[in-house]
Design an enzyme around this catalytic site. Structure first.
Site, PDB file in Angstrom:
ATOM      1  N   HIS A 180       5.353   4.135   1.486  1.00 16.04           N
ATOM      2  CA  HIS A 180       4.076   4.415   2.298  1.00 16.04           C
ATOM      3  C   HIS A 180       2.917   3.540   1.741  1.00 16.04           C
ATOM      4  O   HIS A 180       2.040   3.262   2.523  1.00 16.04           O
ATOM      5  CB  HIS A 180       3.599   5.724   2.256  1.00 16.04           C
ATOM      6  CG  HIS A 180       4.513   6.616   3.066  1.00 16.04           C
ATOM      7  ND1 HIS A 180       3.918   7.629   3.990  1.00 16.04           N
ATOM      8  CD2 HIS A 180       5.519   6.874   3.030  1.00 16.04           C
ATOM      9  CE1 HIS A 180       4.763   8.439   4.416  1.00 16.04           C
ATOM     10  NE2 HIS A 180       6.076   7.998   4.027  1.00 16.04           N
ATOM     11  N   ASP A 181       2.897   2.807   1.000  1.00 17.18           N
ATOM     12  CA  ASP A 181       2.000   1.797   0.387  1.00 17.18           C
ATOM     13  C   ASP A 181       2.284   0.611   1.111  1.00 17.18           C
ATOM     14  O   ASP A 181       1.437  -0.094   1.610  1.00 17.18           O
ATOM     15  CB  ASP A 181       1.778   1.581  -0.941  1.00 17.18           C
ATOM     16  CG  ASP A 181       0.851   0.642  -1.516  1.00 17.18           C
ATOM     17  OD1 ASP A 181      -0.209   0.771  -1.582  1.00 17.18           O
ATOM     18  OD2 ASP A 181       1.107  -0.565  -1.814  1.00 17.18           O
ATOM     19  N   HIS A 204      15.953   9.655   1.933  1.00 17.74           N
ATOM     20  CA  HIS A 204      15.870  10.964   1.993  1.00 17.74           C
ATOM     21  C   HIS A 204      16.865  11.936   1.554  1.00 17.74           C
ATOM     22  O   HIS A 204      16.954  13.122   1.889  1.00 17.74           O
ATOM     23  CB  HIS A 204      15.664  11.373   3.627  1.00 17.74           C
ATOM     24  CG  HIS A 204      14.434  10.898   4.295  1.00 17.74           C
ATOM     25  ND1 HIS A 204      14.339   9.435   4.633  1.00 17.74           N
ATOM     26  CD2 HIS A 204      13.307  11.045   4.131  1.00 17.74           C
ATOM     27  CE1 HIS A 204      13.054   9.040   4.952  1.00 17.74           C
ATOM     28  NE2 HIS A 204      12.254  10.027   4.695  1.00 17.74           N
ATOM     29  N   THR A 205      17.859  11.197   1.031  1.00 21.40           N
ATOM     30  CA  THR A 205      19.055  12.193   0.237  1.00 21.40           C
ATOM     31  C   THR A 205      18.653  12.545  -1.063  1.00 21.40           C
ATOM     32  O   THR A 205      19.175  13.438  -1.619  1.00 21.40           O
ATOM     33  CB  THR A 205      20.272  11.240  -0.052  1.00 21.40           C
ATOM     34  OG1 THR A 205      20.063  10.117  -0.681  1.00 21.40           O
ATOM     35  CG2 THR A 205      20.841  10.878   1.532  1.00 21.40           C
ATOM     36  N   PRO A 229       6.460   5.100   9.993  1.00 22.19           N
ATOM     37  CA  PRO A 229       7.449   5.981  10.954  1.00 22.19           C
ATOM     38  C   PRO A 229       7.210   7.178  10.839  1.00 22.19           C
ATOM     39  O   PRO A 229       6.954   7.570   9.516  1.00 22.19           O
ATOM     40  CB  PRO A 229       8.590   5.440  10.401  1.00 22.19           C
ATOM     41  CG  PRO A 229       8.686   4.115   9.716  1.00 22.19           C
ATOM     42  CD  PRO A 229       6.974   4.186   9.157  1.00 22.19           C
ATOM     43  N   GLY A 267       1.469  -4.130   3.568  1.00 23.71           N
ATOM     44  CA  GLY A 267       2.231  -4.799   2.462  1.00 23.71           C
ATOM     45  C   GLY A 267       1.655  -4.344   1.045  1.00 23.71           C
ATOM     46  O   GLY A 267       0.812  -3.410   1.123  1.00 23.71           O
ATOM     47  N   SER A 307      -3.037   0.376  -2.082  1.00 25.01           N
ATOM     48  CA  SER A 307      -4.323   0.915  -1.183  1.00 25.01           C
ATOM     49  C   SER A 307      -3.973   2.079  -1.322  1.00 25.01           C
ATOM     50  O   SER A 307      -5.133   3.149  -1.069  1.00 25.01           O
ATOM     51  CB  SER A 307      -4.209   0.324   0.004  1.00 25.01           C
ATOM     52  OG  SER A 307      -2.884   0.493   0.708  1.00 25.01           O
TER      53      SER A 307
END
Length: 226
Positions: free
Chosen positions: A61-62, A189-190, A159, A67, A71
């Site tokens: 997510h960063d 996500h496993t 996403p 890039g 943040s």
């Protein structure tokens, strides 16, 4: 699977070069960096193995919006990236671990303020992945930290769980990632946890997977019918 996820995640890093990040960037200024990060992550995983999933999500997510620049970890002022729905559920213990490692690494008795939070975040994520006895991946170091959160428009490009396959492929393509990369990154996500709302729409399907998912969700208190 996690090892391959790490390799795909590494595609989001800038390529090492003579004038920028390199794999040995901190070898002289902070020779014990990797060992300090490794020890801290291993100790944290003994208390909460879910931190591995938390670190992996923080890194993705960063890095996805603009890039890898840490943040996502910037707080103060009027807002932070973690206040937006796209980052709901970011594991606070994983964020705290990154800050704990930063304090150790940047202490006067260690390396001082020579290592960025971005480098620490990326190294910690790699160590968490490698904890599961899978191959690691090289992390280019020497990345700089952002001084402000990413623009909201960029954050909104992350996403979403309700996207169709075609929409996901299109979104990842904007970052130079193809079908294989999307499949592998989905494997992240496993591990970890998700809120019921992230998959409730699957309960009405008639597949064997949906039935197993529905049974597991029932045991954890999710509503499986409307």
């Amino acid at each position: 699977m996690l090892g391959v996820i790490g390799l795909v995640a590494a595609l989001m890093f800038p390529m090492p070069n003579a004038d920028g990040p390199s794999y040995d960037f901190h070898d002289e200024s902070c020779p014990k960096l990797r060992q300090m990060v490794h020890d801290s992550v291993e100790e944290a995983l003994k208390e909460d193995v879910g931190i591995a999933a938390g670190l992996l999500r923080i890194m993705f997510h960063d890095c996805f919006p603009q890039g890898c620049d840490a943040s996502l970890l910037v707080h103060g002022g009027y807002w932070s990236e973690t206040s937006w729905p796209q980052n709901k559920g970011i594991r606070r213990t994983a964020m705290a671990l990154i800050d704990t490692i930063r304090a150790k690494v940047q202490s006067p008795d260690a390396c001082g303020p020579t290592v960025s939070c971005t480098d620490i975040m990326n190294l910690a994520t790699r160590e968490a992945v490698m904890h599961f006895n899978v191959p690691g991946y090289a992390v280019p170091l020497g990345l700089k930290d952002s001084l402000a959160p990413a623009d909201l428009a960029r954050i909104r490009e992350l996403p979403g769980p309700d996207m169709s396959a075609a929409e996901l492929l299109q979104r990842f393509a904007t970052r130079g990632l193809d079908v294989a990369d999307v499949v592998v990154l989905s494997g992240a996500h496993t591990i970890g946890r998700s809120s019921c709302g992230g998959f409730q729409d699957r309960f009405q399907e008639s597949t064997g997977f949906a039935r197993r998912l529905r049974a597991a969700a029932t045991r954890t208190g999710c509503r499986t019918s409307t």
